[in-house]
Scaffold this motif. Sequence first.
Motif, short mmCIF file in Angstrom:
data_model
loop_
_atom_site.label_atom_id
_atom_site.label_comp_id
_atom_site.label_asym_id
_atom_site.label_seq_id
_atom_site.Cartn_x
_atom_site.Cartn_y
_atom_site.Cartn_z
N HIS A 195 7.59 4.54 -9.08
CA HIS A 195 8.65 3.53 -9.11
C HIS A 195 8.23 2.26 -8.35
N GLY A 196 7.55 2.43 -7.23
CA GLY A 196 7.09 1.27 -6.47
C GLY A 196 6.09 0.43 -7.21
N VAL A 197 5.11 1.07 -7.86
CA VAL A 197 4.10 0.32 -8.61
C VAL A 197 4.74 -0.38 -9.80
N HIS A 198 5.62 0.30 -10.50
CA HIS A 198 6.28 -0.34 -11.65
C HIS A 198 7.17 -1.49 -11.21
N LEU A 221 -3.43 -9.79 -8.54
CA LEU A 221 -4.79 -9.45 -8.94
C LEU A 221 -4.94 -8.11 -9.64
N GLY A 222 -4.24 -7.07 -9.18
CA GLY A 222 -4.36 -5.75 -9.79
C GLY A 222 -4.14 -4.64 -8.78
N LEU A 223 -4.77 -3.49 -9.07
CA LEU A 223 -4.66 -2.30 -8.23
C LEU A 223 -6.01 -1.97 -7.62
N GLN A 224 -5.95 -1.39 -6.43
CA GLN A 224 -7.16 -0.88 -5.79
C GLN A 224 -6.90 0.55 -5.36
N LEU A 225 -7.74 1.47 -5.79
CA LEU A 225 -7.63 2.87 -5.42
C LEU A 225 -8.62 3.13 -4.29
N GLU A 226 -8.13 3.68 -3.18
CA GLU A 226 -8.97 3.90 -2.01
C GLU A 226 -8.95 5.36 -1.58
N THR A 227 -10.08 5.81 -1.07
CA THR A 227 -10.20 7.13 -0.46
C THR A 227 -10.93 6.99 0.86
N VAL A 255 -11.40 14.44 3.19
CA VAL A 255 -10.51 13.35 2.81
C VAL A 255 -9.40 13.23 3.85
N LEU A 256 -9.28 12.05 4.45
CA LEU A 256 -8.23 11.78 5.42
C LEU A 256 -6.97 11.29 4.73
N TRP A 257 -7.13 10.30 3.86
CA TRP A 257 -6.01 9.80 3.08
C TRP A 257 -6.52 9.10 1.83
N GLU A 258 -5.64 8.99 0.88
CA GLU A 258 -5.89 8.24 -0.35
C GLU A 258 -4.74 7.27 -0.53
N SER A 259 -5.03 6.11 -1.13
CA SER A 259 -3.99 5.12 -1.27
C SER A 259 -4.15 4.31 -2.54
N VAL A 260 -3.03 3.75 -2.97
CA VAL A 260 -2.99 2.77 -4.05
C VAL A 260 -2.55 1.47 -3.40
N VAL A 261 -3.41 0.46 -3.46
CA VAL A 261 -3.09 -0.85 -2.91
C VAL A 261 -2.80 -1.78 -4.08
N ILE A 262 -1.61 -2.38 -4.04
CA ILE A 262 -1.21 -3.30 -5.10
C ILE A 262 -1.44 -4.72 -4.59
N LEU A 263 -2.38 -5.41 -5.19
CA LEU A 263 -2.62 -6.81 -4.89
C LEU A 263 -1.81 -7.59 -5.93
N HIS A 264 -0.70 -8.19 -5.51
CA HIS A 264 0.36 -8.62 -6.40
C HIS A 264 -0.10 -9.47 -7.58
N GLU A 320 0.84 -1.20 0.00
CA GLU A 320 0.00 0.00 0.00
C GLU A 320 0.87 1.25 0.00
N TYR A 321 0.53 2.18 -0.88
CA TYR A 321 1.15 3.50 -0.93
C TYR A 321 0.07 4.49 -0.51
N ARG A 322 0.18 5.00 0.72
CA ARG A 322 -0.85 5.87 1.29
C ARG A 322 -0.30 7.29 1.40
#
Length: 196
Positions: free
Chosen positions: A176-179, A99-105, A88-97, A23-25
Motif C-alpha cells: 500500500h505504501g509503494v502504490h 527516480l524509481g525503486l531501490q532494493l537493498e540488502t 542478512v541483517l535487514w532488507e529494504s525497499v527505498v522509494i526515490l520519489h 524506506e520500508y525496512r
Amino acid sequence: MRSVVPLPDHPELVITHSNAWSEYRVQNIRLWKKADSTAQTVVECFWADTIVCLGLSMLWPILSGRNACKAGLAVMVVLYAYSRCTRVLWESVVILHSLGLQLETQRGLPLVPLFTSRRFIPLTSLRDFVINEGLRGWSVHYYLAVMQQSSNGNVTIDVPFQNIMPRFPVLLEIYHGVHELLFDSPTSSISQTCNI
C-alpha cells in the motif's frame, strides 16, 4: 524525517519518510529481538560466538601437536566467521520519489553492517509492484514482486525481501505504501502509462 512502526504485532517493519525518499525496512527478527537495552541485545546476539570461542580454547591444546587437525580447525573457524559476517541483517525497499525503486540488502554482524547490495529500478522501466503467492511444499508463501520492462520489451521480475520473507500483513503495508507513493500520486508518470 520521521520513523514509524505501523504494526504493533510486527516490530520488524520500520518505515522512514523524508521529502525525497521513503524506506520500508524489514529487519531480520531472528537477530533483533525486543530488548530493554543495547547491552542485552549484544549479549543475545553473540552468545553462540562465546560458546564457539570457549570450545576452540579447549580444543587448541589437545590438537597442538597435529598439523592436519590444526588446519581442519582453522578451516572450520574461517567458515564459521564467513557465515556470521554474511547473515542478512535487514532488507529494504527505498522509494526515490521521482527516480524509481531501490532494493537493498544489508549483511554483517548483528550490530555491524559489513556488506550492502543494491539494485536500482528506474521509474521509466517500472511496470507494477504486486503481492504474489508461491507454493513451497504444502504451504503458500506470499511475496512482493517488482515487474519491470526493458526497452526491447522483455519483462523481468525482481523479488524484494527474498531472504527474510516477511508475513502477509507486513507485505500488505509495504504494498500500500509503494502504490500510494509511486502509482497513485497525480504527478506520477507511471500512473499514466500503466493500467492499474
